[in-house]
Enzyme design. Structure first.
Site, PDB file in Angstrom:
ATOM      1  CB  CYS A 277      -0.969  -0.001   1.182  1.00  0.00           C
ATOM      2  SG  CYS A 277      -0.239   0.347   2.778  1.00  0.00           S
ATOM      3  CB  THR A 278       0.454   4.517  -1.406  1.00  0.00           C
ATOM      4  OG1 THR A 278       0.633   3.762  -2.608  1.00  0.00           O
ATOM      5  CG2 THR A 278       1.242   5.800  -1.514  1.00  0.00           C
TER       6      THR A 278
END
Length: 185
Positions: A60-61
């Site tokens: 994920c970011t």
């Protein structure tokens, strides 16, 4: 009986405090250099939540930004089913640079967060001790400024996680994905 119970509770508390103190924090931590976009590359945890969801997790970011008060706002965007989810957390600074606290509004769990090691432009290793009414757990995150890290950095993450008492089945290098990567602001 009551004295025995108090002794046991006292030892448990001492053990928890010792565990928190035994997690190192980046020397000369520079908070402003930690801000910006990161990718979650590795996640290790002995929590029940992690064991249940591990097979669904992907990279994920995370965007880290400083608040006016000197705290950190941490915004993570991740794929869940067929949509992108965003979670915001406010990490409150403590008296020790590189160490933060966070209380989950949803679960009431208390998080003691340590930025263990970072070179700011490549990777960051973060360890969290989580306490809630049902018990405590440990979580270790490996962040990268890019979607890939060297095998040496991945091994450093794995070794540190093991040193925190986590087993190999509690350590995960997150599968890469492009889903939700562009959605992160």
């Amino acid at each position: 009986m009551q004295a025995t119970l108090l002794s046991i509770l006292g030892l448990a508390l001492l053990g928890t405090l010792h565990a928190q103190d035994s997690i190192p924090v980046q020397a000369d931590f520079q908070q402003d250099k930690l801000t910006g976009r990161w990718y979650s590359i590795g996640l290790a945890s002995n929590s029940d939540w992690f064991k249940e969801k591990r097979h669904l997790m992907k990279m994920c970011t995370t965007i880290i930004s400083a608040t006016a008060e000197g705290n950190l706002e941490v915004t993570s965007t991740y794929p869940k089913s067929d949509q992108c989810m965003t979670r915001k957390s406010l990490y409150t600074k403590t008296e020790q640079p590189g160490r933060f606290s966070y209380t989950s509004p949803r679960w009431g769990s208390k998080h003691n967060i340590h930025v263990v090691e970072t070179n700011y432009d490549e990777y960051a290793l973060v360890a969290t001790q989580i306490s809630k009414s049902t018990g405590s757990s440990t979580m270790v995150l490996l962040y990268s400024r890019t979607k890939e890290l060297s095998p040496e950095r991945l091994e450093m993450f794995t070794q540190f996680s093991r040193e925190q008492g986590l087993t190999d089945d509690e350590i995960l290098i997150l599968p890469q994905t492009d889903k939700c990567m562009a959605d992160a602001a």
